[in-house]
Structure formats: structure tokens, C-alpha cells
Design a protein around this motif. Structure first.
Motif, PDB file in Angstrom:
ATOM      1  N   UNK A   7       0.832  -1.206   0.000  1.00 35.79           N
ATOM      2  CA  UNK A   7       0.000   0.000   0.000  1.00 35.79           C
ATOM      3  C   UNK A   7       0.865   1.253   0.000  1.00 35.79           C
ATOM      4  N   UNK A   8       1.942   1.217   0.803  1.00 37.00           N
ATOM      5  CA  UNK A   8       2.813   2.382   0.920  1.00 37.00           C
ATOM      6  C   UNK A   8       3.483   2.708  -0.406  1.00 37.00           C
ATOM      7  N   UNK A   9       3.987   1.666  -1.084  1.00 43.33           N
ATOM      8  CA  UNK A   9       4.628   1.895  -2.378  1.00 43.33           C
ATOM      9  C   UNK A   9       3.625   2.462  -3.366  1.00 43.33           C
ATOM     10  N   UNK A  10       2.417   1.911  -3.324  1.00 47.62           N
ATOM     11  CA  UNK A  10       1.373   2.348  -4.254  1.00 47.62           C
ATOM     12  C   UNK A  10       1.011   3.819  -4.044  1.00 47.62           C
ATOM     13  N   UNK A  11       1.028   4.252  -2.794  1.00 47.51           N
ATOM     14  CA  UNK A  11       0.587   5.613  -2.491  1.00 47.51           C
ATOM     15  C   UNK A  11       1.731   6.612  -2.414  1.00 47.51           C
ATOM     16  N   UNK A  12       2.969   6.201  -2.689  1.00 48.10           N
ATOM     17  CA  UNK A  12       4.112   7.119  -2.604  1.00 48.10           C
ATOM     18  C   UNK A  12       3.915   8.356  -3.464  1.00 48.10           C
ATOM     19  N   UNK A 177     -21.045   4.626  15.297  1.00 53.44           N
ATOM     20  CA  UNK A 177     -21.502   4.256  13.953  1.00 53.44           C
ATOM     21  C   UNK A 177     -22.508   5.242  13.377  1.00 53.44           C
ATOM     22  N   UNK A 178     -22.978   6.156  14.191  1.00 50.70           N
ATOM     23  CA  UNK A 178     -23.914   7.172  13.708  1.00 50.70           C
ATOM     24  C   UNK A 178     -23.189   8.382  13.127  1.00 50.70           C
ATOM     25  N   UNK A 179     -21.877   8.395  13.257  1.00 48.52           N
ATOM     26  CA  UNK A 179     -21.076   9.512  12.773  1.00 48.52           C
ATOM     27  C   UNK A 179     -20.134   9.046  11.670  1.00 48.52           C
ATOM     28  N   UNK A 180     -19.657   9.977  10.832  1.00 46.82           N
ATOM     29  CA  UNK A 180     -18.681   9.592   9.807  1.00 46.82           C
ATOM     30  C   UNK A 180     -17.438   8.997  10.456  1.00 46.82           C
ATOM     31  N   UNK A 181     -16.881   7.914   9.905  1.00 47.24           N
ATOM     32  CA  UNK A 181     -15.712   7.275  10.507  1.00 47.24           C
ATOM     33  C   UNK A 181     -14.431   8.032  10.215  1.00 47.24           C
ATOM     34  N   UNK A 182     -13.354   7.617  10.884  1.00 49.40           N
ATOM     35  CA  UNK A 182     -12.043   8.176  10.583  1.00 49.40           C
ATOM     36  C   UNK A 182     -11.693   7.888   9.122  1.00 49.40           C
ATOM     37  N   UNK A 183     -11.019   8.828   8.496  1.00 48.56           N
ATOM     38  CA  UNK A 183     -10.625   8.692   7.097  1.00 48.56           C
ATOM     39  C   UNK A 183      -9.581   7.585   6.946  1.00 48.56           C
ATOM     40  N   UNK A 184      -9.888   6.589   6.128  1.00 47.94           N
ATOM     41  CA  UNK A 184      -8.988   5.440   5.964  1.00 47.94           C
ATOM     42  C   UNK A 184      -7.871   5.701   4.956  1.00 47.94           C
ATOM     43  N   UNK A 185      -7.911   6.847   4.280  1.00 44.34           N
ATOM     44  CA  UNK A 185      -6.881   7.156   3.280  1.00 44.34           C
ATOM     45  C   UNK A 185      -5.636   7.785   3.898  1.00 44.34           C
ATOM     46  N   UNK A 186      -5.773   8.286   5.128  1.00 45.34           N
ATOM     47  CA  UNK A 186      -4.663   9.026   5.734  1.00 45.34           C
ATOM     48  C   UNK A 186      -3.527   8.101   6.144  1.00 45.34           C
ATOM     49  N   UNK A 187      -3.845   6.974   6.787  1.00 40.20           N
ATOM     50  CA  UNK A 187      -2.798   6.084   7.303  1.00 40.20           C
ATOM     51  C   UNK A 187      -1.837   5.605   6.218  1.00 40.20           C
ATOM     52  N   UNK A 188      -2.322   5.125   5.050  1.00 41.75           N
ATOM     53  CA  UNK A 188      -1.366   4.724   4.012  1.00 41.75           C
ATOM     54  C   UNK A 188      -0.437   5.856   3.581  1.00 41.75           C
ATOM     55  N   UNK A 189      -0.959   7.071   3.540  1.00 43.03           N
ATOM     56  CA  UNK A 189      -0.114   8.215   3.173  1.00 43.03           C
ATOM     57  C   UNK A 189       0.945   8.478   4.236  1.00 43.03           C
ATOM     58  N   UNK A 190       0.532   8.367   5.505  1.00 35.46           N
ATOM     59  CA  UNK A 190       1.478   8.601   6.590  1.00 35.46           C
ATOM     60  C   UNK A 190       2.574   7.537   6.585  1.00 35.46           C
ATOM     61  N   UNK A 191       2.185   6.280   6.344  1.00 33.80           N
ATOM     62  CA  UNK A 191       3.166   5.197   6.279  1.00 33.80           C
ATOM     63  C   UNK A 191       4.117   5.405   5.109  1.00 33.80           C
ATOM     64  N   UNK A 192       3.569   5.789   3.969  1.00 33.69           N
ATOM     65  CA  UNK A 192       4.399   6.038   2.786  1.00 33.69           C
ATOM     66  C   UNK A 192       5.423   7.129   3.066  1.00 33.69           C
ATOM     67  N   UNK A 193       4.978   8.171   3.756  1.00 35.84           N
ATOM     68  CA  UNK A 193       5.885   9.277   4.080  1.00 35.84           C
ATOM     69  C   UNK A 193       6.999   8.813   5.006  1.00 35.84           C
ATOM     70  N   UNK A 194       6.659   7.940   5.968  1.00 37.45           N
ATOM     71  CA  UNK A 194       7.678   7.411   6.880  1.00 37.45           C
ATOM     72  C   UNK A 194       8.718   6.605   6.107  1.00 37.45           C
ATOM     73  N   UNK A 195       8.249   5.763   5.176  1.00 43.90           N
ATOM     74  CA  UNK A 195       9.185   4.961   4.384  1.00 43.90           C
ATOM     75  C   UNK A 195      10.058   5.851   3.510  1.00 43.90           C
ATOM     76  N   UNK A 196       9.443   6.802   2.853  1.00 39.96           N
ATOM     77  CA  UNK A 196      10.164   7.648   1.903  1.00 39.96           C
ATOM     78  C   UNK A 196      11.157   8.576   2.583  1.00 39.96           C
TER      79      UNK A 196
END
Length: 336
Positions: A7-12, A177-196
Motif C-alpha cells: 500500500x505504501x509503495x502504491x501511495x508514494x 456508527x452514527x457519525x462519519x468514521x475516521x478517514x482510511x486514506x490518511x494512514x497509508x499516506x502517513x506510512x508512505x511518508x515514513x518509508x520515503x
């Protein structure tokens, strides 16, 4: 792990790029003498199996009161913007910041098991341990993101120790569950940034990482990032402290997951509460802040149109002014 790496490589490609101005600022800071970023009284407070590092910053005159700051997941004390600290100090308050478990200079005691899990309730004992160490009976507490959750838990568990609560970009139940959930797109970006940057970029890369993470957390919000203070803080952390411990974020996430709803306890609060949230928060949607406000009779709110999941330099005056108003309200209600 292979999935995360994939996922991290994909989102770099989606990792934000830094401006030439920011790149030059980082190069300049690396060449200059490192300014002292810790000027207050420091120490270690014993909390369960942890030695919690703290800094207590005193104003020039007798303090009007104490403000203890609780940072978000995977962040240490130096993550607080220097201007955020100085505004409260200049207003006459003692300011305390500390390193979360597993970050900065906070370490487990000898003989403690590294894999021992803990909850937000456990983490709420850390600010109490610091106040006890410094012989401070009551304080105002300000928490951001996970720090807001810990602050909520602390004022619920130890109501006699806190005069006011400010919860910034946080939630009373992140799994509502009655509220919008945490954004699932942020974590892969954060991981990618850590790797890069964090794993492959050396000292300069680790400094760049602080800017990249800030830009990711800003989301669609706009505003200039003051490059020099952030670069200086990052360099100080690398050269004068124990650097960054990104793996702590995994344990902090588990602490959040192990902790249930705080709605019932929040509804019973009778101290002044300020809820601050950005309308463009890409991590915790603003609906979470609004839900808390609807539950707490003593709450005031500050909704900021051009704010993501960070403390933007451009809004620092507005945020600090509102927090100080809440603190003053609390002081009036207690007759101080």
C-alpha cells in the motif's frame, strides 16, 4: 506487513512534495547552531510502569494557574508549536508539556514488559502523575486528537484535579456508527511518508517528514507553514533528544481501540469545556466535535473553516485566545 508495504509503495506518489522555499529552510537550519527548544524545568514522573518526561515552563511572574498540554498519537512534547506555548506563558500561566508513553524521553521502567497493553484510561494517569510530582492540585487541560480523548478521560476520572477542558480535533467515541468514521486514506499516506523520508532519507529526510505529515494532516485546508521553527524543533529532537519513535503510534491506536465511548461521562461534566474542530479535518470529521458539544451542557465551541487535523500557524492567535477565554471563565467560576 507485506500488505502495508505494498500500500505504501502504491501511495508514494500521493505523498505531498515540499516547496523549494521549505527545502532551503531545512538546509539552512541544519547548518546553523541548534537553538535550545527546552528551557523550562524538566523531570520524570512515575506513572504505572513508565517514567514520564515533562517540562514545566513558568511565566515571569507568579502563575495565574497551570495549563497541561496532551499531544496526539505518536507525538511527543516537542510537537507543540513554540508559539502555542509562548502565548499561554505570556498570558501568565505555567505551561506543562510531556512525552507520551513510548515517545521522546518517556521510557518504561526497568523490568517492565514492553508488550504490556494499555488504554486511554491508563494514559490519563500520566498527567496526574506529573501534577503530583510538581505538587499542583488543579490545572486546565488541553488535548489534541488522541490527547483530547485522554484529557476527556482524565477530567472524568479525576474531576477534582481539573478546572477546565479544551478538546481539539477529537472525539468522544471514535467508533460511533452514527457519525462519519475516521478517514482510511490518511494512514497509508502517513506510512508512505515514513518509508520515503523517515526510513530512507537520513537526518534531512526525518526533518522533511515532519513537514510532509503536517501537510497530509492539513487535508484541503490552506495556509503557510512556518518552516524555520518546525525544522529547528525536528532537528533538536534528532540531535538533543532520542529522535522519533513512530512505532509508538501502533500502541496508541490500540489504546484508542481498547477504550469505549466517553459520552455518558462527558454529559456529566460541570466544568467549562471548549471544543475546537476544523471543518476540513481529514482524519476525525467535525461531526465528532459537534456530537460532544451537543452532550455537554457547559461546552463552548470554535468551528474553524480553514483548519484540518493540525494546529495551523495562521489560526494560532484565534485558537489560543478562545482557550484563554475558557480558562478565565473557569477561574471566575471558582473565585480565583
Amino acid at each position: 506487513m507485506p500488505i502495508l508495504i505494498g500500500i505504501s509503495v502504491y501511495t508514494c506518489a500521493s505523498v505531498p512534495k515540499l516547496s523549494n522555499q521549505t527545502e532551503e529552510a531545512i538546509k539552512s537550519v541544519i547548518k546553523e547552531p541548534i537553538p535550545d527548544m527546552v528551557t523550562g524545568k524538566t523531570g520524570l514522573a512515575s506513572s504505572e510502569n513508565w517514567n514520564v518526561w515533562y517540562e514545566s515552563i513558568l511565566p515571569d511572574s507568579n502563575p495565574k494557574g497551570t495549563i497541561i498540554l496532551i499531544m496526539g498519537a505518536a507525538n511527543d512534547a516537542l510537537s507543540w508549536p513554540p508559539d502555542f506555548l509562548s502565548k499561554f506563558r505570556d498570558a501568565g500561566y505555567r505551561v506543562i508539556r510531556y512525552d507520551h508513553r513510548g515517545t521522546g524521553l518517556t521510557t518504561q521502567k526497568d523490568g517492565a514488559k514492553d508488550k504490556t497493553p494499555y488504554t486511554l484510561g491508563d494514559m490519563s494517569k500520566d498527567p496526574i502523575a506529573i501534577l503530583d510530582t510538581l505538587h499542583i492540585q488543579r490545572a486546565h487541560v488541553v488535548g489534541v486528537s488522541m490527547g483530547g480523548m485522554i484529557a476527556q478521560k482524565a477530567v472524568m476520572k479525576y474531576p477534582d484535579r481539573f478546572e477546565s477542558l479544551t478538546s481539539i480535533m477529537s472525539s468522544g467515541n471514535i467508533f460511533d456508527t452514527m457519525l462519519p468514521p475516521m478517514n482510511q486514506d490518511i494512514l497509508p499516506k502517513m506510512i508512505s511518508a515514513v518509508i520515503k523520508h523517515g526510513m530512507l532519507g537520513g537526518k534531512k529526510g526525518k526533518i522533511k517528514l515532519q513537514f510532509v505529515h503536517k501537510k497530509i494532516l492539513m487535508g484541503d485546508a490552506t495556509g503557510k507553514i512556518e518552516a524555520k521553527p518546525l525544522a529547528q524543533s525536528a532537528l533538536y529532537n534528532l540531535e538533543k533528544r532520542d529522535g522519533y519513535h513512530f512505532i509508538a503510534g501502533k500502541k496508541h491506536q490500540k489504546a484508542i481501540e481498547a477504550s469505549g465511548s466517553r459520552y455518558d461521562g462527558l454529559a456529566r461534566l460541570n466544568i467549562p469545556v471548549l471544543i475546537i474542530h476544523g471543518e476540513k479535518d481529514p482524519v476525525i470529521p467535525i461531526e465528532h466535535g459537534k456530537k460532544m458539544a451537543s452532550l455537554i451542557a457547559t461546552s463552548d465551541t470554535l468551528w474553524l473553516e480553514n483548519m484540518g487535523h493540525d494546529l495551523p500557524d495562521i489560526l494560532m492567535d484565534t485558537i489560543c485566545h478562545k482557550i484563554l477565554k475558557t480558562i478565565e471563565k473557569a477561574s471566575l467560576s471558582t473565585g480565583k
